[in-house]
Design a protein around this motif. Structure first.
Motif, mmCIF file in Angstrom:
data_model
loop_
_atom_site.group_PDB
_atom_site.id
_atom_site.type_symbol
_atom_site.label_atom_id
_atom_site.label_comp_id
_atom_site.label_asym_id
_atom_site.label_seq_id
_atom_site.Cartn_x
_atom_site.Cartn_y
_atom_site.Cartn_z
ATOM 1 N N THR A 63 34.287 -1.906 -18.460
ATOM 2 C CA THR A 63 32.963 -2.606 -18.066
ATOM 3 C C THR A 63 31.907 -1.466 -17.960
ATOM 4 O O THR A 63 32.156 -0.380 -18.301
ATOM 5 N N SER A 64 30.551 -2.054 -17.737
ATOM 6 C CA SER A 64 29.531 -1.198 -17.654
ATOM 7 C C SER A 64 28.790 -1.493 -16.473
ATOM 8 O O SER A 64 28.215 -2.738 -15.996
ATOM 9 N N LEU A 65 28.492 -0.295 -15.607
ATOM 10 C CA LEU A 65 27.821 -0.605 -14.374
ATOM 11 C C LEU A 65 26.374 -0.950 -14.456
ATOM 12 O O LEU A 65 25.408 -0.307 -15.052
ATOM 13 N N LEU A 66 25.715 -2.086 -14.043
ATOM 14 C CA LEU A 66 24.549 -2.522 -13.841
ATOM 15 C C LEU A 66 23.828 -2.058 -12.540
ATOM 16 O O LEU A 66 22.654 -1.969 -12.582
ATOM 17 N N ALA A 67 24.643 -2.060 -11.546
ATOM 18 C CA ALA A 67 23.713 -1.697 -10.142
ATOM 19 C C ALA A 67 24.796 -1.054 -9.245
ATOM 20 O O ALA A 67 25.909 -1.598 -9.387
ATOM 21 N N GLY A 68 24.377 -0.289 -8.151
ATOM 22 C CA GLY A 68 25.439 0.141 -7.233
ATOM 23 C C GLY A 68 25.122 1.657 -7.150
ATOM 24 O O GLY A 68 25.782 2.250 -6.087
ATOM 25 N N ARG A 69 24.508 2.306 -8.021
ATOM 26 C CA ARG A 69 24.282 3.828 -7.812
ATOM 27 C C ARG A 69 22.835 4.261 -7.599
ATOM 28 O O ARG A 69 22.388 5.320 -7.645
ATOM 29 N N GLU A 70 21.817 3.243 -7.336
ATOM 30 C CA GLU A 70 20.484 3.512 -7.041
ATOM 31 C C GLU A 70 20.220 4.069 -5.744
ATOM 32 O O GLU A 70 21.064 4.484 -4.703
ATOM 33 N N LEU A 71 19.360 5.103 -5.903
ATOM 34 C CA LEU A 71 18.684 5.855 -4.650
ATOM 35 C C LEU A 71 17.214 5.829 -4.962
ATOM 36 O O LEU A 71 16.722 6.801 -5.659
ATOM 37 N N GLU A 72 16.640 4.879 -4.533
ATOM 38 C CA GLU A 72 15.033 4.497 -4.863
ATOM 39 C C GLU A 72 14.231 4.600 -3.734
ATOM 40 O O GLU A 72 14.785 3.975 -2.798
ATOM 41 N N ILE A 73 13.005 4.948 -3.604
ATOM 42 C CA ILE A 73 12.038 4.919 -2.789
ATOM 43 C C ILE A 73 11.373 3.532 -3.215
ATOM 44 O O ILE A 73 10.730 3.555 -4.232
ATOM 45 N N VAL A 74 11.546 2.638 -2.629
ATOM 46 C CA VAL A 74 10.967 1.370 -2.877
ATOM 47 C C VAL A 74 9.497 1.260 -2.407
ATOM 48 O O VAL A 74 8.485 0.920 -3.052
ATOM 49 N N SER A 75 9.043 1.641 -1.139
ATOM 50 C CA SER A 75 7.733 1.542 -0.592
ATOM 51 C C SER A 75 7.803 2.409 0.389
ATOM 52 O O SER A 75 8.612 2.877 1.275
ATOM 53 N N MET A 76 6.326 2.692 1.185
ATOM 54 C CA MET A 76 6.056 3.452 2.095
ATOM 55 C C MET A 76 4.905 2.923 2.691
ATOM 56 O O MET A 76 3.919 2.423 1.865
ATOM 57 N N GLU A 77 5.065 2.793 4.145
ATOM 58 C CA GLU A 77 3.729 2.259 4.849
ATOM 59 C C GLU A 77 3.169 3.157 5.519
ATOM 60 O O GLU A 77 3.764 4.194 6.372
ATOM 61 N N VAL A 78 1.845 3.490 5.417
ATOM 62 C CA VAL A 78 1.155 4.843 5.975
ATOM 63 C C VAL A 78 -0.154 4.339 6.589
ATOM 64 O O VAL A 78 -0.657 3.148 6.488
ATOM 65 N N ASP A 79 -0.332 4.960 7.537
ATOM 66 C CA ASP A 79 -1.750 4.912 8.310
ATOM 67 C C ASP A 79 -2.908 5.641 7.648
ATOM 68 O O ASP A 79 -2.858 6.910 7.539
ATOM 69 N N LEU A 80 -4.059 5.081 7.123
ATOM 70 C CA LEU A 80 -5.033 5.620 6.334
ATOM 71 C C LEU A 80 -6.188 5.738 7.305
ATOM 72 O O LEU A 80 -6.429 4.863 8.213
ATOM 73 N N PRO A 81 -7.120 6.692 7.121
ATOM 74 C CA PRO A 81 -8.407 6.991 7.943
ATOM 75 C C PRO A 81 -9.095 5.760 7.781
ATOM 76 O O PRO A 81 -9.252 5.029 6.817
ATOM 77 N N VAL B 2 9.464 4.114 5.734
ATOM 78 C CA VAL B 2 9.784 4.255 4.311
ATOM 79 C C VAL B 2 10.945 3.384 3.992
ATOM 80 O O VAL B 2 12.044 3.064 4.815
ATOM 81 N N LYS B 3 11.054 2.569 2.983
ATOM 82 C CA LYS B 3 12.049 1.798 2.707
ATOM 83 C C LYS B 3 12.723 2.292 1.243
ATOM 84 O O LYS B 3 12.236 2.618 0.290
ATOM 85 N N LEU B 4 14.094 2.340 1.547
ATOM 86 C CA LEU B 4 14.772 3.049 0.392
ATOM 87 C C LEU B 4 16.063 1.658 0.043
ATOM 88 O O LEU B 4 16.159 0.854 0.701
ATOM 89 N N ARG B 5 16.252 1.981 -1.550
ATOM 90 C CA ARG B 5 17.448 1.139 -2.023
ATOM 91 C C ARG B 5 18.409 2.069 -2.196
ATOM 92 O O ARG B 5 18.245 2.831 -3.112
ATOM 93 N N ILE B 6 19.529 1.852 -1.548
ATOM 94 C CA ILE B 6 20.676 2.847 -2.031
ATOM 95 C C ILE B 6 21.953 2.149 -2.236
ATOM 96 O O ILE B 6 22.144 1.154 -1.389
ATOM 97 N N GLY B 7 22.460 2.165 -3.451
ATOM 98 C CA GLY B 7 23.757 1.610 -4.029
ATOM 99 C C GLY B 7 24.821 2.298 -3.247
ATOM 100 O O GLY B 7 24.959 3.229 -2.513
ATOM 101 N N ASP B 8 25.925 1.316 -2.969
ATOM 102 C CA ASP B 8 27.234 1.395 -2.260
ATOM 103 C C ASP B 8 27.577 2.784 -3.010
ATOM 104 O O ASP B 8 28.559 3.465 -2.516
#
Length: 116
Positions: free
Chosen positions: A98-116, A29-35
Motif C-alpha cells: 500500500t501507499s499512504l495518502l494521508a495521516g502523517r500531516e503536520l500543517e498550519i492551516v490558518s491563523m487568526e490575528v488582530d490587526l491595527p 492557530v489551526k493545525l492539521r495533524i495526522g494520527d
C-alpha cells in the motif's frame, strides 16, 4: 515529549508571519495533524499553553487541532481505504502493498490575528 518541539516550531513560524503582517496579537492557530505523527493532544495543549505565553504576541492564543486519520491506496488493485496505525492490509484484495495518502500531516492551516 516531541510535542514541545512541534509546538516550538509552529510558534516560530506563526510569530514570524504575524510580525511580517503587522499583527498586534495572534488569536488562534489551526493545525492539521495526522494520527501517524503520534502527537498526544493533551501534551500539545500543554506545550501550547506554556510556550505561547513566552511571547506577548501569542500569549492567550488558542490552538485548534484537526485530526487526520490514515488513508492508503492499494498498489495491487488501486482501492483507497481508511485504516488505523496497525492494520494497513487492503480490504478489497488483501494485499499489504500500500501507499499512504494521508495521516502523517503536520500543517498550519490558518491563523487568526488582530490587526491595527
Amino acid at each position: 515529549m516531541h510535542e514541545l518541539g512541534l509546538v516550538s516550531g509552529v510558534l516560530e513560524t506563526v510569530t514570524t508571519a504575524a510580525r511580517e503582517a503587522g499583527a498586534l496579537r495572534v488569536i488562534s492557530v489551526k493545525l492539521r495533524i495526522g494520527d501517524l505523527c503520534e502527537a498526544v493532544p493533551e501534551s500539545l495543549d500543554f506545550a501550547w499553553e506554556v510556550l505561547s505565553e513566552e511571547d506577548p504576541l501569542t500569549a492567550g492564543s488558542k490552538l485548534v487541532v484537526e485530526d487526520v486519520h490514515p488513508r492508503s491506496r492499494c498498489l495491487g488493485c488501486g482501492a483507497e481505504f481508511d485504516h488505523d496505525r496497525f492494520h494497513v492490509r487492503c480490504p478489497q484484495c488483501g494485499s499489504s502493498a500500500t501507499s499512504l495518502l494521508a495521516g502523517r500531516e503536520l500543517e498550519i492551516v490558518s491563523m487568526e490575528v488582530d490587526l491595527p
